[in-house]
Design an enzyme around this catalytic site. Structure first.
Site, PDB file in Angstrom:
ATOM      1  N   ASP A 134       0.847  -1.288  -0.024  1.00 49.06           N
ATOM      2  CA  ASP A 134       0.101   0.072   0.027  1.00 49.06           C
ATOM      3  C   ASP A 134       0.825   1.396  -0.089  1.00 49.06           C
ATOM      4  OD1 ASP A 134      -2.245   1.725   0.408  1.00 49.06           O
ATOM      5  OD2 ASP A 134      -2.110   1.686   2.324  1.00 49.06           O
ATOM      6  N   CYS A 194     -21.726   0.397 -10.319  1.00 50.13           N
ATOM      7  CA  CYS A 194     -20.657   1.130  -9.540  1.00 50.13           C
ATOM      8  C   CYS A 194     -20.680   2.597  -9.575  1.00 50.13           C
ATOM      9  CB  CYS A 194     -19.339   0.575  -9.244  1.00 50.13           C
ATOM     10  SG  CYS A 194     -18.437   0.444 -10.857  1.00 50.13           S
ATOM     11  N   CYS A 240     -15.238   4.113   2.400  1.00 47.58           N
ATOM     12  CA  CYS A 240     -16.385   3.948   1.927  1.00 47.58           C
ATOM     13  C   CYS A 240     -16.390   2.692   0.970  1.00 47.58           C
ATOM     14  CB  CYS A 240     -16.837   5.152   0.709  1.00 47.58           C
ATOM     15  SG  CYS A 240     -18.242   4.775  -0.216  1.00 47.58           S
ATOM     16  N   CYS A 243     -19.072   1.217  -3.902  1.00 41.74           N
ATOM     17  CA  CYS A 243     -18.728   0.832  -5.087  1.00 41.74           C
ATOM     18  C   CYS A 243     -18.233  -0.738  -5.045  1.00 41.74           C
ATOM     19  CB  CYS A 243     -17.726   1.696  -5.891  1.00 41.74           C
ATOM     20  SG  CYS A 243     -16.018   1.819  -5.162  1.00 41.74           S
ATOM     21  N   CYS A 247     -21.424  -4.320  -6.289  1.00 37.29           N
ATOM     22  CA  CYS A 247     -20.847  -4.805  -7.464  1.00 37.29           C
ATOM     23  C   CYS A 247     -21.201  -6.535  -7.328  1.00 37.29           C
ATOM     24  CB  CYS A 247     -19.289  -4.754  -7.266  1.00 37.29           C
ATOM     25  SG  CYS A 247     -18.523  -6.052  -8.690  1.00 37.29           S
TER      26      CYS A 247
HETATM   27 FE1  SF4 Z   1     -18.566  -1.837 -11.329  1.00 37.13          FE
HETATM   28 FE2  SF4 Z   1     -18.674  -4.620 -10.618  1.00 37.13          FE
HETATM   29 FE3  SF4 Z   1     -20.218  -3.649 -12.414  1.00 37.13          FE
HETATM   30 FE4  SF4 Z   1     -17.231  -3.868 -12.660  1.00 37.13          FE
HETATM   31  S1  SF4 Z   1     -18.965  -5.506 -12.216  1.00 37.13           S
HETATM   32  S2  SF4 Z   1     -18.818  -2.262 -13.631  1.00 37.13           S
HETATM   33  S3  SF4 Z   1     -16.678  -3.096 -10.820  1.00 37.13           S
HETATM   34  S4  SF4 Z   1     -20.300  -2.892 -10.253  1.00 37.13           S
HETATM   35 FE1  SF4 Z   2     -17.665   6.438  -4.895  1.00 37.01          FE
HETATM   36 FE2  SF4 Z   2     -16.374   4.313  -4.567  1.00 37.01          FE
HETATM   37 FE3  SF4 Z   2     -15.285   6.498  -3.608  1.00 37.01          FE
HETATM   38 FE4  SF4 Z   2     -17.416   5.392  -2.256  1.00 37.01          FE
HETATM   39  S1  SF4 Z   2     -15.480   4.532  -2.612  1.00 37.01           S
HETATM   40  S2  SF4 Z   2     -17.058   7.705  -2.849  1.00 37.01           S
HETATM   41  S3  SF4 Z   2     -18.608   4.541  -3.909  1.00 37.01           S
HETATM   42  S4  SF4 Z   2     -15.710   5.856  -5.515  1.00 37.01           S
END
Ligand code: SF4
Ligand code: SF4
Length: 378
Positions: A134, A194, A240, A243, A247
């Site tokens: 990281d 996402c 967060c 996203c 998925c």
């Molecule tokens: Fe986003 Fe997951 Fe859909 Fe890919 S599969 S576009 S990462 S929600």
């Molecule tokens: Fe958007 Fe993902 Fe960032 Fe949350 S972590 S604010 S869903 S890009």
């Protein structure tokens, strides 16, 4: 040295020490990544936490003399918590993201990489090795993508078929010419869930993030959070997951076999009010082992204030009024004023007016002024 045999032994050893996935790639420069990072810099989409030298971020040869290959590792973490406590009126709770559940993953992955280094050194005593997790110069995700750990998804995570995107990544540069694995085909295809779900529109397009709009970044800053994002942060104290949780590739992914990452529900979903009065020492004692504590208590307390404003928790008003009157940190006084403006009881109004009279700091006075105006629209 028989490189193919060593590579097979490394795979076996890695599995034995709890590395969930391992891949190999060459130490060739990440040329396309460099162009992308340049563009991110130009657009001011970077968080500022990154290594600023793009050559170091993209050229392993600058990080290890005679670099030949990179070993990429992934370790899975859980996505679900047992006995998750429910927040209720007067007992509101905040949320640490999943990457902060359990023991700090940097420690866990560094330990696994150190074990792997020792193993390689017993086989090749003069091997040159350099590991990072990281905070190293290399971009973990770019290495993992090229080493076939998973595909680089539209939500900017690496998605593995086995564990979804709930994996921590780390890598080791070596001077041993291991055979590279094949990168994986993109499996996002025409999905955009996402991008549509991101509360702040931080995902500009598939795979491109404006970090400055991303809640994961905003919850870690040491300054006041811009007002446009406060309501969107909701009760997130650190990070967060939106996203990731949205998925479809993460559906049903909940890998709990790494004991260190089991969350303590009271810590990762803590009551908000008690957070506000923690001393530095108490914060360190209670939260210091979590990766979400790395910026100290101030951002977490500021985010707790935002969460109380988000919930319009009336029981928090006396504590918010106290902070507005007494706290030495302008960021905390200003955010307390914002929360009082959102809650909007008569007691909150009195506290704001009193705070305005006593306040010396111009930026906080502006916050109080805006909060009083907000009260009038409540
Ligand atoms: Fe986003 Fe997951 Fe859909 Fe890919 S599969 S576009 S990462 S929600
Ligand atoms: Fe958007 Fe993902 Fe960032 Fe949350 S972590 S604010 S869903 S890009």
């Amino acid at each position: 040295m028989n490189v193919a045999q060593l590579q097979a032994e490394i795979r076996e050893f890695a599995a034995a020490i709890g590395i969930d996935k391992i891949g190999f790639t060459t130490a060739a420069p990440f040329v396309k990544l460099k162009d992308r990072l340049k563009q991110q810099q130009r657009l001011n989409y970077q968080s500022g936490f990154e290594e600023p030298d793009l050559d170091k971020r993209t050229n392993p040869l600058l990080l290890l003399d005679q670099a030949e290959s990179i070993i990429s590792i992934a370790v899975a973490y859980p996505s679900k918590m047992k006995d998750s406590p429910r927040g209720k009126k007067g007992e509101r709770r905040g949320m640490f993201c999943r990457a902060s559940w359990g023991e700090d993953y940097h420690t866990v992955l560094r330990d696994k990489l150190a074990q792997l280094e020792l193993f390689i050194l017993t086989k090749v005593p003069d091997a040159r090795l350099r590991s990072m997790v990281d905070t190293g110069e290399l971009v973990d995700r770019a290495v993992a993508e090229r080493a076939g750990i998973g595909w680089s998804a539209k939500n900017c995570a690496i998605i593995t078929p086995e564990f979804g995107s709930y994996v921590y990544l780390g890598e080791m540069i070596t001077n041993i010419p291991f055979a590279p694995d094949e990168p994986m085909e993109d499996q996002c295809l025409d999905c955009t869930l996402c991008l549509d779900a991101c509360p702040t529109g931080a995902l500009i397009q598939g795979g491109q993030l404006d970090a400055r709009r991303c809640i994961a970044f905003l919850t870690q800053t040491k300054q006041a959070v811009p007002e446009e994002f406060r309501q969107k942060i909701g009760n997130r104290l650190y990070g967060c997951d939106t996203c990731q949780t949205i998925c479809p590739k993460n559906k049903g992914m909940n890998h709990t076999h790494q004991p260190g990452f089991t969350p303590d529900p009271a810590l990762v979903k803590p009551l908000l009010l008690p957070l506000l009065s923690l001393s530095n020492r108490q914060f360190k004692e209670q939260y210091g082992h979590m990766s979400g504590s790395w910026r100290g208590k101030n951002p977490i307390q500021r985010n707790a204030l935002i969460a109380l404003g988000h919930f319009k928790d009336e029981s928090a008003v006396p504590e918010l009024v106290r902070l507005l009157a007494e706290d030495p940190r302008p960021m905390i006084r200003g955010t307390a004023a914002w929360a009082l403006g959102r809650i909007g009881t008569a007691e909150a109004e009195v506290g704001l007016h009193q705070g305005y009279i006593a306040e010396q700091e111009a930026t906080v006075k502006e916050e109080i002024d805006r909060a009083i105006k907000q009260l009038q629209t409540n």
